[in-house]
Design a protein around this motif. Structure first.
Motif, PDB file in Angstrom:
ATOM      1  N   ALA A 177      75.582 -11.816 -36.454  1.00 41.90           N
ATOM      2  CA  ALA A 177      74.302 -11.111 -36.562  1.00 41.90           C
ATOM      3  C   ALA A 177      74.222  -9.982 -35.532  1.00 41.90           C
ATOM      4  CB  ALA A 177      73.137 -12.081 -36.380  1.00 41.90           C
ATOM      5  N   ARG A 178      74.637 -10.263 -34.304  1.00 36.28           N
ATOM      6  CA  ARG A 178      74.638  -9.227 -33.263  1.00 36.28           C
ATOM      7  C   ARG A 178      75.693  -8.155 -33.589  1.00 36.28           C
ATOM      8  NH1 ARG A 178      71.548 -10.394 -28.956  1.00 36.28           N
ATOM      9  NH2 ARG A 178      70.984 -12.565 -28.522  1.00 36.28           N
ATOM     10  N   GLN A 179      76.801  -8.580 -34.116  1.00 36.43           N
ATOM     11  CA  GLN A 179      77.848  -7.633 -34.495  1.00 36.43           C
ATOM     12  C   GLN A 179      77.325  -6.660 -35.555  1.00 36.43           C
ATOM     13  OE1 GLN A 179      81.300  -9.040 -36.892  1.00 36.43           O
ATOM     14  NE2 GLN A 179      82.545  -8.413 -35.124  1.00 36.43           N
ATOM     15  N   ASP A 180      76.585  -7.174 -36.528  1.00 39.33           N
ATOM     16  CA  ASP A 180      76.039  -6.324 -37.588  1.00 39.33           C
ATOM     17  C   ASP A 180      75.015  -5.330 -37.037  1.00 39.33           C
ATOM     18  OD1 ASP A 180      77.600  -7.540 -39.464  1.00 39.33           O
ATOM     19  OD2 ASP A 180      76.007  -8.776 -40.334  1.00 39.33           O
ATOM     20  N   ILE A 181      74.175  -5.786 -36.103  1.00 41.51           N
ATOM     21  CA  ILE A 181      73.174  -4.887 -35.507  1.00 41.51           C
ATOM     22  C   ILE A 181      73.869  -3.723 -34.796  1.00 41.51           C
ATOM     23  CG2 ILE A 181      71.436  -4.712 -33.683  1.00 41.51           C
ATOM     24  CD1 ILE A 181      70.600  -7.591 -34.418  1.00 41.51           C
ATOM     25  N   ALA A 182      74.928  -4.033 -34.073  1.00 38.39           N
ATOM     26  CA  ALA A 182      75.661  -2.987 -33.362  1.00 38.39           C
ATOM     27  C   ALA A 182      76.321  -2.019 -34.346  1.00 38.39           C
ATOM     28  CB  ALA A 182      76.707  -3.619 -32.441  1.00 38.39           C
ATOM     29  N   ARG A 183      76.916  -2.546 -35.406  1.00 38.59           N
ATOM     30  CA  ARG A 183      77.587  -1.683 -36.374  1.00 38.59           C
ATOM     31  C   ARG A 183      76.586  -0.816 -37.140  1.00 38.59           C
ATOM     32  NH1 ARG A 183      82.430  -5.850 -38.346  1.00 38.59           N
ATOM     33  NH2 ARG A 183      83.755  -5.414 -36.524  1.00 38.59           N
ATOM     34  N   LYS A 184      75.393  -1.328 -37.339  1.00 33.10           N
ATOM     35  CA  LYS A 184      74.344  -0.511 -37.978  1.00 33.10           C
ATOM     36  C   LYS A 184      74.069   0.741 -37.145  1.00 33.10           C
ATOM     37  CE  LYS A 184      69.427  -0.524 -39.072  1.00 33.10           C
ATOM     38  NZ  LYS A 184      68.144  -1.228 -38.887  1.00 33.10           N
ATOM     39  N   GLU A 185      73.933   0.573 -35.843  1.00 34.19           N
ATOM     40  CA  GLU A 185      73.668   1.721 -34.968  1.00 34.19           C
ATOM     41  C   GLU A 185      74.858   2.673 -34.937  1.00 34.19           C
ATOM     42  OE1 GLU A 185      71.687   4.296 -32.547  1.00 34.19           O
ATOM     43  OE2 GLU A 185      70.867   2.532 -33.576  1.00 34.19           O
ATOM     44  N   ILE A 186      76.072   2.129 -34.920  1.00 30.77           N
ATOM     45  CA  ILE A 186      77.262   2.974 -34.925  1.00 30.77           C
ATOM     46  C   ILE A 186      77.297   3.814 -36.195  1.00 30.77           C
ATOM     47  CG2 ILE A 186      79.790   2.972 -35.010  1.00 30.77           C
ATOM     48  CD1 ILE A 186      79.664   0.356 -33.345  1.00 30.77           C
ATOM     49  N   ALA A 187      77.019   3.188 -37.338  1.00 27.65           N
ATOM     50  CA  ALA A 187      77.026   3.915 -38.608  1.00 27.65           C
ATOM     51  C   ALA A 187      75.977   5.017 -38.617  1.00 27.65           C
ATOM     52  CB  ALA A 187      76.778   2.937 -39.762  1.00 27.65           C
ATOM     53  N   ALA A 188      74.789   4.710 -38.108  1.00 27.94           N
ATOM     54  CA  ALA A 188      73.712   5.702 -38.079  1.00 27.94           C
ATOM     55  C   ALA A 188      74.093   6.895 -37.202  1.00 27.94           C
ATOM     56  CB  ALA A 188      72.424   5.057 -37.582  1.00 27.94           C
ATOM     57  N   GLN A 189      74.673   6.618 -36.044  1.00 24.83           N
ATOM     58  CA  GLN A 189      75.053   7.702 -35.139  1.00 24.83           C
ATOM     59  C   GLN A 189      76.202   8.531 -35.718  1.00 24.83           C
ATOM     60  OE1 GLN A 189      73.537   8.716 -32.490  1.00 24.83           O
ATOM     61  NE2 GLN A 189      72.103   7.028 -32.173  1.00 24.83           N
ATOM     62  N   LEU A 190      77.121   7.889 -36.409  1.00 22.64           N
ATOM     63  CA  LEU A 190      78.195   8.629 -37.076  1.00 22.64           C
ATOM     64  C   LEU A 190      77.612   9.575 -38.121  1.00 22.64           C
ATOM     65  CD1 LEU A 190      80.872   5.818 -37.503  1.00 22.64           C
ATOM     66  CD2 LEU A 190      81.266   8.015 -36.367  1.00 22.64           C
ATOM     67  N   ALA A 191      76.647   9.095 -38.892  1.00 23.59           N
ATOM     68  CA  ALA A 191      76.006   9.948 -39.899  1.00 23.59           C
ATOM     69  C   ALA A 191      75.318  11.127 -39.231  1.00 23.59           C
ATOM     70  CB  ALA A 191      75.010   9.128 -40.716  1.00 23.59           C
ATOM     71  N   HIS A 192      74.719  10.888 -38.089  1.00 19.02           N
ATOM     72  CA  HIS A 192      74.012  11.960 -37.386  1.00 19.02           C
ATOM     73  C   HIS A 192      74.975  13.052 -36.932  1.00 19.02           C
ATOM     74  CE1 HIS A 192      70.142  13.136 -35.594  1.00 19.02           C
ATOM     75  NE2 HIS A 192      70.876  13.765 -34.700  1.00 19.02           N
ATOM     76  N   THR A 193      76.223  12.695 -36.708  1.00 16.16           N
ATOM     77  CA  THR A 193      77.226  13.696 -36.322  1.00 16.16           C
ATOM     78  C   THR A 193      78.004  14.190 -37.543  1.00 16.16           C
ATOM     79  OG1 THR A 193      78.842  11.925 -35.855  1.00 16.16           O
ATOM     80  CG2 THR A 193      77.483  12.698 -34.020  1.00 16.16           C
ATOM     81  N   ARG A 194      77.451  13.949 -38.734  1.00 18.05           N
ATOM     82  CA  ARG A 194      78.004  14.440 -40.006  1.00 18.05           C
ATOM     83  C   ARG A 194      79.349  13.799 -40.356  1.00 18.05           C
ATOM     84  NH1 ARG A 194      75.367  19.289 -41.790  1.00 18.05           N
ATOM     85  NH2 ARG A 194      73.694  19.833 -40.323  1.00 18.05           N
ATOM     86  N   GLN A 195      79.612  12.639 -39.843  1.00 14.58           N
ATOM     87  CA  GLN A 195      80.827  11.903 -40.199  1.00 14.58           C
ATOM     88  C   GLN A 195      80.455  10.832 -41.223  1.00 14.58           C
ATOM     89  OE1 GLN A 195      83.562  11.066 -36.753  1.00 14.58           O
ATOM     90  NE2 GLN A 195      81.809  11.736 -35.517  1.00 14.58           N
ATOM     91  N   LEU A 196      80.073  11.307 -42.419  1.00 15.56           N
ATOM     92  CA  LEU A 196      79.512  10.405 -43.432  1.00 15.56           C
ATOM     93  C   LEU A 196      80.527   9.384 -43.917  1.00 15.56           C
ATOM     94  CD1 LEU A 196      77.209   9.529 -45.204  1.00 15.56           C
ATOM     95  CD2 LEU A 196      77.783  11.363 -46.817  1.00 15.56           C
ATOM     96  N   ASP A 197      81.757   9.807 -44.148  1.00 19.98           N
ATOM     97  CA  ASP A 197      82.763   8.863 -44.644  1.00 19.98           C
ATOM     98  C   ASP A 197      82.977   7.718 -43.659  1.00 19.98           C
ATOM     99  OD1 ASP A 197      83.072  10.335 -46.917  1.00 19.98           O
ATOM    100  OD2 ASP A 197      84.828  11.439 -46.207  1.00 19.98           O
ATOM    101  N   LYS A 198      83.093   8.063 -42.374  1.00 21.80           N
ATOM    102  CA  LYS A 198      83.274   7.015 -41.357  1.00 21.80           C
ATOM    103  C   LYS A 198      82.032   6.133 -41.262  1.00 21.80           C
ATOM    104  CE  LYS A 198      86.665   9.284 -38.351  1.00 21.80           C
ATOM    105  NZ  LYS A 198      86.954   9.761 -36.968  1.00 21.80           N
ATOM    106  N   ALA A 199      80.864   6.734 -41.410  1.00 21.41           N
ATOM    107  CA  ALA A 199      79.625   5.962 -41.345  1.00 21.41           C
ATOM    108  C   ALA A 199      79.585   4.929 -42.463  1.00 21.41           C
ATOM    109  CB  ALA A 199      78.421   6.898 -41.431  1.00 21.41           C
ATOM    110  N   LEU A 200      79.928   5.350 -43.651  1.00 28.37           N
ATOM    111  CA  LEU A 200      79.921   4.423 -44.790  1.00 28.37           C
ATOM    112  C   LEU A 200      81.002   3.358 -44.639  1.00 28.37           C
ATOM    113  CD1 LEU A 200      79.299   6.966 -47.682  1.00 28.37           C
ATOM    114  CD2 LEU A 200      77.704   5.252 -46.796  1.00 28.37           C
ATOM    115  N   GLN A 201      82.105   3.734 -44.035  1.00 30.33           N
ATOM    116  CA  GLN A 201      83.176   2.770 -43.794  1.00 30.33           C
ATOM    117  C   GLN A 201      82.699   1.677 -42.838  1.00 30.33           C
ATOM    118  OE1 GLN A 201      86.754   4.564 -42.314  1.00 30.33           O
ATOM    119  NE2 GLN A 201      87.873   2.635 -42.167  1.00 30.33           N
ATOM    120  N   VAL A 202      81.995   2.072 -41.754  1.00 31.75           N
ATOM    121  CA  VAL A 202      81.456   1.085 -40.817  1.00 31.75           C
ATOM    122  C   VAL A 202      80.400   0.236 -41.512  1.00 31.75           C
ATOM    123  CG1 VAL A 202      80.126   0.769 -38.695  1.00 31.75           C
ATOM    124  CG2 VAL A 202      81.951   2.482 -38.784  1.00 31.75           C
TER     125      VAL A 202
END
Length: 597
Positions: free
Chosen positions: A378-403
């Motif tokens: 559960a904690r791992q998923d919360i962290a990965r959610k934030e990582i994905a969101a921040q990746l999207a914010h830097t326009r790295q959409l493919d990596k965000a969706l991968q995470v």
């Protein structure tokens, strides 16, 4: 409780108030505020007082506010809090250019301290408390600019070495903040010698409690030494102390961790942090008289976060790996819950570090830390959610969706992709955001409500929330998160509506506090005051200080808008006497400035 007209109470909160409180009894209210009144009687008198003062030719002059502050201060017990209140007013009077009256209050505090010093203690415990009081007042005088008199008081009236060291430490901090670094260093060296020379045994462990006064003072001194750039000596002091656990296992005192955390709060360079890590990694790890693993967890976590802020990622990751190992320590000598406490605390720290790395755009490092959370999905998923969101914010959409695809829980995976939608909206990639959202619609559940609010899907979120049919912890969490999302977006009404769905005060009252704080920012001061008054009877033990901060902001808000009567009313509702004195004194200064203009 203050009386409000029916029209002043808005619908959602009015319903809540209607079902929780009965109408106050009617009666004649005393207009003159008596310092001996109970808190309830005092608050009931405020409405009539406000009416009378508002009708006067010169409503609430500054002088009246200063007198009210003094009236409260002189009734405060214990003595150390009374002296602090009087010195607070003295400072405000000095700011108002009333130096003569300010000095009179300083003299009043000195006379109170001298009288207290002349009292004969009935036993050793009484003497110890008396000496501690004198140490505290000495420090207060130094903070008020009376350094020489404070030092004279310490050298002539404080005989116990521990308390002398305590006072010298606090005076040194006051002097350091006044820019007198060298004198502060000299006083701190004297404080260390004084405490070391104390031969009393202050450690005890009985009746389910534990403590060590000597270590408590040393912990403060370590922080102070780092403030004046004496890091070597600060770490030497920290290494000589340790915490303790109560006999019952229900409480603990983390003196060594507090010393290191205090030191860390004053450090600004990677070199200083590296030196502190070299010391902190030697902290005792066995949960006995020589230390506690929890102290390591607390200290190492803070070290790692400070290093991340300074961009020193390799060392931060190295410490994080050590944290992961430490939280898995097994110890059969403690209560059965203790190892689990270590595990949960360690996992929480790892999650926080992963989130900080993600927010600092250190994506590879953040993902590396999430691997250490394999035992806490559960904690791992919360962290990965934030990582994905921040990746999207830097326009790295493919990596965000991968995470996002690596998130294990299906519901959290949907929420993660909605978080990506939100970031795409923020950076102007609306077409990609809309396309991704359309794909997610079939997977939406009530748990998606907070993210739906964030992307502007308010009605859809509320419709899903309406499907919740219980008050399980998970459902309560979703209600609170959704309401808080409305608060962040400055949409107070739907947040209030959701608060009515929460049945337990421990969930509803903190939410109402957050709503009221947002109302202050929006200029809805009357409505915010309604909430603050409603929360006055809350049974939550940690709510009063937060409520006092809210009332402070309400009082200042009313003062800025020229509503001095309401500012006074809000200030009088502050429950903690010292805070109430400080706010009323500040209102006096603001009133005086307004009168001059």
């Amino acid at each position: 409780m203050l009386a409000f007209s029916k029209s002043a109470i808005h619908f959602p909160l009015a319903l809540l108030l209607l079902f929780r409180f009965s109408q106050p009894a009617q009666g004649t209210l005393a207009v003159q505020v008596n310092p001996d009144l109970s808190s309830q009687a005092l608050s009931e008198s405020l409405a009539a007082l406000g009416t009378q003062v508002a009708a006067s030719p010169n409503p609430q002059p500054a002088e009246a506010l200063f007198e009210r502050a003094l009236q409260i201060a002189e009734t405060i017990q214990p003595l150390t809090e009374r002296s602090q209140a009087l010195l607070t007013i003295a400072r405000k009077l000095r700011e108002a250019n009333q130096t003569s009256r300010s000095q009179q209050l300083i003299e009043r505090v000195i006379q109170l301290a001298l009288a207290h010093a002349s009292e004969r203690a009935t036993d050793e415990y009484g003497k110890e408390r008396q000496q501690e009081d004198l140490a505290i007042i000495s420090a207060q005088l130094a903070e008020a600019g009376q350094v020489e008199r404070a030092l004279q008081f310490v050298r002539t009236k404080i005989s116990l070495k521990l308390r002398k060291g305590q006072a010298l430490n606090k005076i040194a901090v006051a002097i350091a903040h006044q820019g007198k670094t060298q004198q502060a260093r000299e006083l701190l060296s004297e404080a260390v010698r004084s405490v070391k020379g104390d031969t009393e045994d202050y450690a005890y462990e009985s009746n389910g409690s534990c403590g060590n006064e000597k270590f408590a003072v040393f912990s403060d001194i370590a922080k102070s030494l780092s403030l004046v750039s004496e890091l070597d000596q600060a770490l030497q002091v920290a290494e000589t102390i340790w915490g303790c656990n109560s006999a019952s296992g229900d409480s603990a005192q983390y003196y060594q961790a507090w010393a290191y955390l205090g030191i860390l709060s004053n450090l600004r360079t990677v070199g200083q942090l590296q030196q502190t890590w070299n010391s902190a990694k030697r902290m005792p790890q066995a949960p006995n008289v020589s230390g506690d693993p929890v102290e390591r967890l607390m200290t190492w976590h803070e070290l790692a976060e400070k290093l991340i802020d300074l961009g020193e990622i390799p060392l931060a990751l190295s410490i994080t790996t050590e944290l992961s190992t430490l939280s898995r320590i097994k110890d059969d000598t403690r209560m059965s819950i203790y190892p689990q406490l270590l595990v949960e605390m360690g996992q929480e720290n790892l999650q926080k570090i992963a989130l900080k790395l993600a927010k600092n755009r250190q994506f590879e490092a953040a993902l590396q830390v999430t691997q250490l959370l394999a035992g806490a999905p559960a904690r791992q998923d919360i962290a990965r959610k934030e990582i994905a969101a921040q990746l999207a914010h830097t326009r790295q959409l493919d990596k965000a969706l991968q995470v996002a695809s690596s998130v294990s829980d299906a519901t959290m995976k949907t929420r993660t992709k909605l978080a990506i939608v939100e970031r795409l909206q923020k950076i102007g990639l609306t077409a990609q955001a809309d396309a991704l959202f359309e794909k997610l619609i079939p997977a939406l559940t009530p748990e998606s409500a907070p993210e739906l609010v964030a992307i502007g899907q308010r009605d859809r979120a509320l419709n899903l929330i309406a499907k919740l049919d219980g008050q399980s912890d998970a459902q309560t969490q979703i209600l609170v998160e959704t309401a808080m999302q409305f608060v962040e977006l400055k949409q107070v009404e739907p947040a209030l509506q959701l608060s009515l769905k929460l049945k337990e005060d421990r969930n509803r009252h903190p939410l109402l506090l957050a709503i009221a704080a947002q109302q202050v920012k929006l200029g809805q001061l009357d409505r915010s005051l309604e909430v603050a008054l409603f929360l006055k009877k809350s049974s939550l033990w940690d709510l009063p200080p937060q409520r006092d901060r809210l009332l402070t902001s309400i009082a200042y808000g009313f003062a800025r808008s020229g509503q001095s009567v309401k500012a006074r009313q809000a200030a009088e509702e502050i429950s903690e006497d010292l805070a109430r004195v400080a706010v009323i004194s500040e209102l006096a200064i603001q009133k005086q400035q307004a009168q001059k203009n």
